[in-house]
Design an enzyme around this catalytic site. Structure first.
Site, PDB file in Angstrom:
ATOM      1  N   GLU A  32     125.709  18.829  48.017  1.00 50.93           N
ATOM      2  CA  GLU A  32     126.007  19.518  48.737  1.00 50.93           C
ATOM      3  C   GLU A  32     126.846  20.316  49.317  1.00 50.93           C
ATOM      4  O   GLU A  32     127.273  21.157  49.781  1.00 50.93           O
ATOM      5  CB  GLU A  32     124.668  19.806  49.535  1.00 50.93           C
ATOM      6  CG  GLU A  32     123.186  19.510  49.692  1.00 50.93           C
ATOM      7  CD  GLU A  32     124.165  21.355  49.068  1.00 50.93           C
ATOM      8  OE1 GLU A  32     123.480  22.216  49.912  1.00 50.93           O
ATOM      9  OE2 GLU A  32     123.079  21.473  47.899  1.00 50.93           O
ATOM     10  N   GLY A  33     128.007  19.789  49.592  1.00 54.63           N
ATOM     11  CA  GLY A  33     129.395  19.497  50.402  1.00 54.63           C
ATOM     12  C   GLY A  33     129.957  20.695  49.326  1.00 54.63           C
ATOM     13  O   GLY A  33     130.609  21.748  49.352  1.00 54.63           O
ATOM     14  N   HIS A  34     129.615  20.301  48.139  1.00 55.75           N
ATOM     15  CA  HIS A  34     130.760  20.710  46.855  1.00 55.75           C
ATOM     16  C   HIS A  34     130.315  22.470  47.044  1.00 55.75           C
ATOM     17  O   HIS A  34     130.610  23.271  46.675  1.00 55.75           O
ATOM     18  CB  HIS A  34     131.067  20.261  45.537  1.00 55.75           C
ATOM     19  CG  HIS A  34     131.471  18.851  45.456  1.00 55.75           C
ATOM     20  ND1 HIS A  34     131.099  17.363  45.378  1.00 55.75           N
ATOM     21  CD2 HIS A  34     132.981  18.821  45.426  1.00 55.75           C
ATOM     22  CE1 HIS A  34     131.668  17.102  45.287  1.00 55.75           C
ATOM     23  NE2 HIS A  34     133.052  16.965  46.010  1.00 55.75           N
ATOM     24  N   GLN A 145     136.562  21.388  55.245  1.00 51.82           N
ATOM     25  CA  GLN A 145     137.049  20.072  56.190  1.00 51.82           C
ATOM     26  C   GLN A 145     137.000  18.862  56.443  1.00 51.82           C
ATOM     27  O   GLN A 145     137.749  18.583  57.092  1.00 51.82           O
ATOM     28  CB  GLN A 145     136.330  21.126  57.630  1.00 51.82           C
ATOM     29  CG  GLN A 145     136.978  20.794  58.696  1.00 51.82           C
ATOM     30  CD  GLN A 145     137.841  20.703  59.752  1.00 51.82           C
ATOM     31  OE1 GLN A 145     138.792  21.814  58.283  1.00 51.82           O
ATOM     32  NE2 GLN A 145     138.707  19.338  59.792  1.00 51.82           N
ATOM     33  N   ASP A 147     137.938  16.808  54.173  1.00 50.47           N
ATOM     34  CA  ASP A 147     139.350  16.966  54.059  1.00 50.47           C
ATOM     35  C   ASP A 147     140.153  17.068  54.617  1.00 50.47           C
ATOM     36  O   ASP A 147     141.782  17.447  54.704  1.00 50.47           O
ATOM     37  CB  ASP A 147     140.218  16.004  52.178  1.00 50.47           C
ATOM     38  CG  ASP A 147     138.893  15.450  51.440  1.00 50.47           C
ATOM     39  OD1 ASP A 147     138.682  14.520  51.729  1.00 50.47           O
ATOM     40  OD2 ASP A 147     137.416  15.979  51.290  1.00 50.47           O
ATOM     41  N   GLN A 150     144.095  17.697  53.950  1.00 48.94           N
ATOM     42  CA  GLN A 150     143.921  17.954  53.025  1.00 48.94           C
ATOM     43  C   GLN A 150     144.538  19.244  52.603  1.00 48.94           C
ATOM     44  O   GLN A 150     145.348  20.078  52.166  1.00 48.94           O
ATOM     45  CB  GLN A 150     143.368  17.772  51.762  1.00 48.94           C
ATOM     46  CG  GLN A 150     142.585  18.176  50.080  1.00 48.94           C
ATOM     47  CD  GLN A 150     142.105  17.771  49.292  1.00 48.94           C
ATOM     48  OE1 GLN A 150     142.253  17.251  48.604  1.00 48.94           O
ATOM     49  NE2 GLN A 150     140.770  18.429  49.369  1.00 48.94           N
ATOM     50  N   SER A 183     131.578  11.846  47.604  1.00 50.39           N
ATOM     51  CA  SER A 183     131.068  11.233  46.360  1.00 50.39           C
ATOM     52  C   SER A 183     130.661   9.561  46.465  1.00 50.39           C
ATOM     53  O   SER A 183     130.409   9.096  45.769  1.00 50.39           O
ATOM     54  CB  SER A 183     131.390  12.056  45.567  1.00 50.39           C
ATOM     55  OG  SER A 183     132.187  13.289  45.435  1.00 50.39           O
ATOM     56  N   ARG A 184     131.845   9.067  47.456  1.00 53.14           N
ATOM     57  CA  ARG A 184     132.013   8.172  47.499  1.00 53.14           C
ATOM     58  C   ARG A 184     131.192   7.140  48.141  1.00 53.14           C
ATOM     59  O   ARG A 184     131.552   6.065  48.657  1.00 53.14           O
ATOM     60  CB  ARG A 184     133.510   7.253  48.333  1.00 53.14           C
ATOM     61  CG  ARG A 184     134.176   7.931  47.685  1.00 53.14           C
ATOM     62  CD  ARG A 184     136.414   7.066  47.240  1.00 53.14           C
ATOM     63  NE  ARG A 184     137.138   7.393  46.717  1.00 53.14           N
ATOM     64  CZ  ARG A 184     137.867   8.479  47.108  1.00 53.14           C
ATOM     65  NH1 ARG A 184     137.763   9.396  47.731  1.00 53.14           N
ATOM     66  NH2 ARG A 184     139.394   8.558  46.174  1.00 53.14           N
TER      67      ARG A 184
HETATM   68  P1  AMP Z   1     136.507  16.434  45.527  1.00 54.09           P
HETATM   69  O1  AMP Z   1     135.423  16.191  44.208  1.00 54.09           O
HETATM   70  O2  AMP Z   1     136.192  15.312  46.868  1.00 54.09           O
HETATM   71  O3  AMP Z   1     137.573  16.100  45.547  1.00 54.09           O
HETATM   72  O4  AMP Z   1     136.074  16.871  46.162  1.00 54.09           O
HETATM   73  C1  AMP Z   1     136.353  19.133  46.480  1.00 54.09           C
HETATM   74  C2  AMP Z   1     136.775  18.980  47.790  1.00 54.09           C
HETATM   75  O5  AMP Z   1     135.480  19.886  47.674  1.00 54.09           O
HETATM   76  C3  AMP Z   1     137.399  18.710  48.929  1.00 54.09           C
HETATM   77  O6  AMP Z   1     137.603  20.975  49.315  1.00 54.09           O
HETATM   78  C4  AMP Z   1     136.142  18.671  49.536  1.00 54.09           C
HETATM   79  O7  AMP Z   1     137.104  18.848  50.595  1.00 54.09           O
HETATM   80  C5  AMP Z   1     135.262  19.797  49.225  1.00 54.09           C
HETATM   81  N1  AMP Z   1     133.770  18.668  49.951  1.00 54.09           N
HETATM   82  C6  AMP Z   1     133.518  17.269  49.902  1.00 54.09           C
HETATM   83  N2  AMP Z   1     133.016  16.582  50.566  1.00 54.09           N
HETATM   84  C7  AMP Z   1     132.542  18.456  51.221  1.00 54.09           C
HETATM   85  C8  AMP Z   1     131.614  17.837  52.413  1.00 54.09           C
HETATM   86  N3  AMP Z   1     130.830  17.136  52.809  1.00 54.09           N
HETATM   87  N4  AMP Z   1     131.770  18.743  53.365  1.00 54.09           N
HETATM   88  C9  AMP Z   1     132.570  20.043  52.929  1.00 54.09           C
HETATM   89  N5  AMP Z   1     132.711  20.525  52.012  1.00 54.09           N
HETATM   90  C10 AMP Z   1     132.867  19.208  51.293  1.00 54.09           C
END
Ligand code: AMP
Length: 278
Positions: A32-34, A145, A147, A150, A183-184
Site C-alpha cells: 500500500e505504501g508504493h 517519506q 525513506d 533518500q 517490503s522487508r
Molecule cells: P522501495 O521499493 O522500498 O525502493 O520503495 C519505493 C518507494 O516507495 C520509495 O520512494 C519508498 O520511500 C516508498 N515507500 C516504501 N514504503 C513506503 C511506505 N510505507 N509509505 C510510503 N512510501 C513508501
C-alpha cells in the site's frame, strides 16, 4: 498498461505520451505504501509510469540483494489495478552493461545515518535514480517519506545537477498497528513482527515528550533508547534527531526536526521516522 524491459522500448513508449508524466521508482514487492505513491502520481499527472528494479548497486556485499523479496506478477496486477500506464522493469545488465563506470556521489548528507551504516548505499541510490530520470523523463517523481534520508539525497541531487523534475514526497503508509509498511516486513517472524511495533511506539513517545515541552534532543533520545532496549530482540543501530535539510544532529529543538531510527530485529533491519514540527 504497457510493460517494457529495455530502454529503447521505454523511450518509444515515452514518445507516445503527451502532457505530464508522474513517475514512481520502486524495487517491487509492492504494498500500500508504493500504491499510495502511484495514486498520488495519477492524481497529479496526465500519465503514470512506474519502475520495478532491485538495484544491485545500492546493496552492500553482506546485504540482502539476492534474497530481496520479488513477485513481479503480483506487482504488475497491482499496478494495472491502479491505472498505471507504463511499467519499466529492466534486467540489471540493461542498467549496468559491461564496462559501466559512472557514479553519482552526493557528498556529506550521505555520510550520516543510513550512509554511515551502509557505506556506498546512497551512491547506488543516486546513480540509479539519476539514470531512471534520464530514461523515464518524468515531469514529477514520487518518493515516500518512509525513506527520509533518500528523499533528502534525491532532492539535493536534483537541485545540484539542475535536473528537470519535481520531487513529490508522500507520507508514510502504516499497518493498522503503526508499523511502517516495508517490503522487508515479510522477513519478520511473528515474535519479531510484534517487537517491531516499538519503532512506531518510540516515535510516538518522542512526539509526546516534545508536545509536553521537552526540547533537549538527548532526553528524547534516551527515552526512545530505553523503550527500544526493553524489547529483547531489538538492536538499535541509530536514533537521530537532526535538521531535516542537512541531517546534522541537533542538541536543542527550536525548529522542525527529523527523528529517525534504524533497528535490527533478528536478521531484519527496519527504519522509520517522524517529523516534529509545529
Ligand atoms: P522501495 O521499493 O522500498 O525502493 O520503495 C519505493 C518507494 O516507495 C520509495 O520512494 C519508498 O520511500 C516508498 N515507500 C516504501 N514504503 C513506503 C511506505 N510505507 N509509505 C510510503 N512510501 C513508501
Amino acid at each position: 498498461m504497457k510493460i517494457v524491459s529495455t530502454i529503447t522500448e521505454y523511450k518509444n513508449a515515452r514518445r507516445q505520451i503527451g502532457g505530464s508524466l508522474g513517475f514512481v521508482p520502486t524495487m517491487g514487492y509492492l504494498h500500500e505504501g508504493h500504491l499510495s505513491l502511484v495514486r498520488r502520481a495519477r492524481s497529479e499527472n496526465d500519465f503514470t509510469a512506474a519502475s520495478i528494479f532491485v538495484n544491485p548497486s545500492q546493496f552492500g556485499p553482506k546485504e540482502d540483494f539476492a534474497t530481496y523479496p520479488r513477485d513481479p506478477d503480483k506487482d504488475l496486477r497491482l499496478l494495472e489495478d491502479e491505472g498505471t500506464d507504463l511499467v519499466f522493469m529492466p534486467a540489471p545488465a540493461e542498467i549496468y552493461p559491461e564496462g559501466y563506470s559512472t557514479w553519482v556521489n552526493v557528498e556529506k548528507i550521505t555520510e550520516r545515518l543510513e550512509g554511515a551504516v551502509r557505506p556506498g548505499h546512497f551512491r547506488g541510490v543516486a546513480t540509479v535514480v539519476c539514470k531512471l530520470f534520464n530514461i523515464a523523463e518524468p515531469t514529477r517523481a514520487y518518493f515516500g517519506q518512509k525513506d527520509a534520508q533518500q528523499v533528502v539525497v534525491v532532492s539535493k541531487m536534483v537541485a545540484d545537477l539542475n535536473m528537470n523534475v519535481e520531487i513529490v514526497i508522500v507520507p508514510t503508509v502504516r499497518e493498522s498497528d503503526g508499523l511502517a509498511m516495508s517490503s522487508r516486513n515479510v522477513y519478520l517472524d511473528p515474535q519479531e513482527r510484534q517487537s517491531a511495533l516499538v519503532l512506531w511506539k518510540s516515535l510516538q513517545r518522542a512526539k509526546e515528550l516534545w508536545l509536553g515541552g521537552e526540547r533537549r534532543a538527548d532526553a528524547i533520545r534516551s527515552a526512545m533508547t530505553a523503550m527500544i532496549e526493553s524489547e529483547p530482540s531489538a538492536g538499535i543501530e541509530y536514533i537521530s534527531i537532526a535538521r531535516p535539510d542537512n541531517l546534522e544532529e541537533i542538541e536543542e529543538i527550536r525548529s522542525p526536526v527529523l527523528v529517525s531510527l534504524a533497528v535490527r530485529f533478528g536478521k531484519t533491519r527496519l527504519i522509520d521516522n517522524m517529523m516534529l514540527e509545529a
